[in-house]
Design an enzyme around this catalytic site. Structure first.
Site, short mmCIF file in Angstrom:
data_model
loop_
_atom_site.label_atom_id
_atom_site.label_comp_id
_atom_site.label_asym_id
_atom_site.label_seq_id
_atom_site.Cartn_x
_atom_site.Cartn_y
_atom_site.Cartn_z
CG HIS A 1 2.58 -5.57 12.92
ND1 HIS A 1 3.08 -5.80 14.18
CD2 HIS A 1 3.42 -4.69 12.32
CE1 HIS A 1 4.17 -5.07 14.33
NE2 HIS A 1 4.42 -4.40 13.23
CG ASP B 1 6.46 -2.05 5.58
OD1 ASP B 1 7.20 -1.06 5.61
OD2 ASP B 1 6.67 -3.09 6.22
N1 COA Z 1 -1.47 -12.08 3.65
C1 COA Z 1 -2.08 -13.27 3.73
N2 COA Z 1 -2.10 -14.04 4.82
C2 COA Z 1 -1.46 -13.57 5.89
C3 COA Z 1 -0.81 -12.34 5.89
C4 COA Z 1 -0.83 -11.57 4.72
N3 COA Z 1 -0.22 -10.42 4.64
N4 COA Z 1 -0.25 -12.14 7.10
C5 COA Z 1 -0.54 -13.21 7.84
N5 COA Z 1 -1.26 -14.08 7.11
C6 COA Z 1 -1.78 -15.38 7.54
C7 COA Z 1 -0.75 -16.47 7.40
O1 COA Z 1 -0.79 -17.06 6.13
C8 COA Z 1 -1.18 -17.42 8.47
O2 COA Z 1 -2.29 -18.13 8.04
P1 COA Z 1 -2.49 -19.68 8.43
O3 COA Z 1 -2.41 -19.75 9.91
O4 COA Z 1 -3.81 -20.01 7.86
O5 COA Z 1 -1.34 -20.40 7.79
C9 COA Z 1 -1.65 -16.50 9.57
O6 COA Z 1 -2.07 -15.30 8.93
C10 COA Z 1 -0.62 -16.17 10.61
O7 COA Z 1 0.59 -15.85 9.94
P2 COA Z 1 1.99 -15.79 10.69
O8 COA Z 1 3.06 -15.63 9.69
O9 COA Z 1 2.11 -16.90 11.68
O10 COA Z 1 1.77 -14.52 11.55
P3 COA Z 1 2.85 -13.51 12.02
O11 COA Z 1 2.41 -12.97 13.29
O12 COA Z 1 4.23 -14.09 12.01
O13 COA Z 1 2.72 -12.46 10.83
C11 COA Z 1 3.82 -11.02 9.40
C12 COA Z 1 3.33 -11.27 10.81
C13 COA Z 1 4.17 -9.55 9.29
C14 COA Z 1 5.08 -11.87 9.16
C15 COA Z 1 2.73 -11.40 8.36
O14 COA Z 1 1.52 -10.72 8.65
C16 COA Z 1 3.17 -11.12 6.95
O15 COA Z 1 3.87 -11.96 6.36
N6 COA Z 1 2.76 -9.96 6.35
C17 COA Z 1 3.16 -9.59 5.02
C18 COA Z 1 4.56 -8.98 5.05
C19 COA Z 1 4.55 -7.61 5.68
O16 COA Z 1 3.73 -6.76 5.39
N7 COA Z 1 5.55 -7.38 6.54
C20 COA Z 1 5.74 -6.11 7.17
C21 COA Z 1 5.40 -6.16 8.62
S1 COA Z 1 5.47 -4.55 9.35
#
Ligand code: COA
Length: 391
Positions: free
Chosen positions: A263, A321
């Site tokens: 998140h 989710d």
């Molecule tokens: N599975 C695997 N790796 C994950 C992950 C997940 N669900 N969520 C984050 N990461 C990793 C990323 O790959 C990244 O790794 P890196 O720095 O080694 O490349 C790191 O964590 C940071 O990711 P980032 O996308 O910059 O963080 P964010 O703050 O934008 O992430 C989300 C938030 C929600 C976009 C992300 O956690 C995600 O994509 N989750 C899955 C989708 C989801 O459940 N969305 C609903 C949100 S309520």
């Protein structure tokens, strides 16, 4: 830092773009409040209708106020007949979120004020959107299965009426309670992407239908509300709790993310996940014939273990989710409708945010750093070549 010296905040992470009195997400301690009420107090104790009142009118309702809101919601549930006919005319394979977004947008066509270009955005339009979205979802659910929609019933709660409109049968109390709490948990979450989209649209003084249409379009992606449906696909692919760890390792090896994990705001487990997990467990015991909860539980354990090994400096835990998937699967909803039910809860927040934006409005119009070519001479068409067109 850009070449012009301006700082570019990719994804606006950590950037404060406005204020709100509606909800507060405290990501480091894992607390969510709606107008100062802790979700841990609200989730087990209130109806979704009370939360709609809290968000739209600013306070938890008295009994009389609640009765008045329930009456208004019930009176606004039915859809204009041409919109039902429109749903009957689209391919049955249409993605449910596309149908929901299109029909919500279509509601504007039946607002006399909108048709005069007056763009009325008020509490009653917000209540109308809350009332009708579950009708759209339940109607589409039946239409795509080749069934006639079931008329809404005014004597049922919002949650019970939704389940009734899907099946034509009265839901069990445990099912009604599950949907109710799910909608309460999903009703608002500060400036998440879809709510921000609603506020941007409202800031142009477009109406509430436009704001909610923007929000629906934004919720659809699987980094946001689409994760609920994607998370269900994972449960299906895993099939049995024992296969969860291998699944997680395989997904990460392919460079995929584990849907329902992580998140932007929470650095601990999403507080809503605990409530949803409890509901998932109860529904699983009630059903007795599915193992969605057991697979989800095993998937969370495996994800925690493997993500901790793979990304020890990240804090990636279950989000809202994650346990949405076993809850809605055990309620019999198809996986591709999960994001739609998320929207049916979040529409309360979208309406309240759009109205809050309008109350003290300033057009939301950020800046971008230009990184294209410098100003140059115009090239007449006969002198252009692929090499000269740039990117
Ligand atoms: N599975 C695997 N790796 C994950 C992950 C997940 N669900 N969520 C984050 N990461 C990793 C990323 O790959 C990244 O790794 P890196 O720095 O080694 O490349 C790191 O964590 C940071 O990711 P980032 O996308 O910059 O963080 P964010 O703050 O934008 O992430 C989300 C938030 C929600 C976009 C992300 O956690 C995600 O994509 N989750 C899955 C989708 C989801 O459940 N969305 C609903 C949100 S309520």
């Amino acid at each position: 830092m850009s070449t012009t010296g301006l700082v570019v905040d990719r994804g606006l992470e950590g950037v404060v773009v406005g204020s709100t009195v509606l909800s507060n997400v405290e990501g480091t301690i894992g607390r969510l409040t709606y107008r100062g009420y802790d979700m841990d107090d609200l989730a087990p104790n209130v109806s979704f209708e009370e939360v709609v009142h809290l968000l739209l009118y600013g306070h938890l309702p008295t009994r009389d106020e609640l009765d008045a809101l329930k009456h208004e919601l019930a009176s606004r549930r039915a859809l204009p007949e041409p919109l039902v006919a429109a749903m009957q005319s689209v391919p049955k394979t249409a993605w449910p979120m596309d149908v929901l977004r299109t029909i919500v947008s279509g509601l504007a066509l039946f607002s006399p004020a909108n048709n005069k270009g007056e763009h009325v955005s008020d509490i009653h339009a917000a209540i109308e959107l809350v009332a009708k979205m579950t009708t759209i979802l339940a109607s589409w659910d039946r239409i795509r299965r080749g069934l006639e929609p079931v008329e809404p019933r005014a004597d049922l709660s919002h949650a019970a009426n939704f389940l009734y409109m899907r099946t034509g049968k009265m839901p069990a109390q445990i099912e009604e309670a599950a949907v109710n709490t799910y909608l309460v948990l999903l009703a608002d979450h500060s400036y998440n992407a879809s709510t921000f989209a609603a506020r941007v649209t409202a800031s142009t003084r477009a109406d509430l239908y436009a704001s909610v249409t923007s929000a629906l379009a934004t919720l659809n992606g699987d980094l946001h509300g689409g994760a609920a449906s994607a998370s269900y696909n994972n449960l299906v692919a895993i099939g049995s709790p024992a296969r969860a760890e291998a699944f997680v390792r395989d997904e990460l090896a392919k460079g995929h993310r584990i849907m329902g994990m992580g998140h932007r705001e929470y650095r601990v487990r999403d507080p809503r996940a605990r409530h949803l997990e409890a509901i998932a467990q109860k529904l699983s015991n009630y059903r007795g014939d599915t193992n969605w909860y057991a697979i989800a539980r095993s998937l969370e354990d495996a994800s925690n273990k493997v993500l901790q090994e793979a990304k020890p400096d990240r804090k990636i835990y279950a989000n809202v989710d994650f346990y949405t998937a076993p809850v809605l699967a055990d309620l019999g909803l198809p996986g591709d409708e999960f994001t739609c039910l998320f929207a049916c809860g979040r529409v309360a927040g979208w309406g309240a945010h759009a109205l809050e934006q309008l109350h003290d409005n300033r057009l939301i119009r950020p800046q971008a750093t230009y990184t294209g070519p410098p100003p140059g001479p115009f090239i007449p068409i006969e002198q252009r070549s692929v090499a000269l067109t740039g990117t």
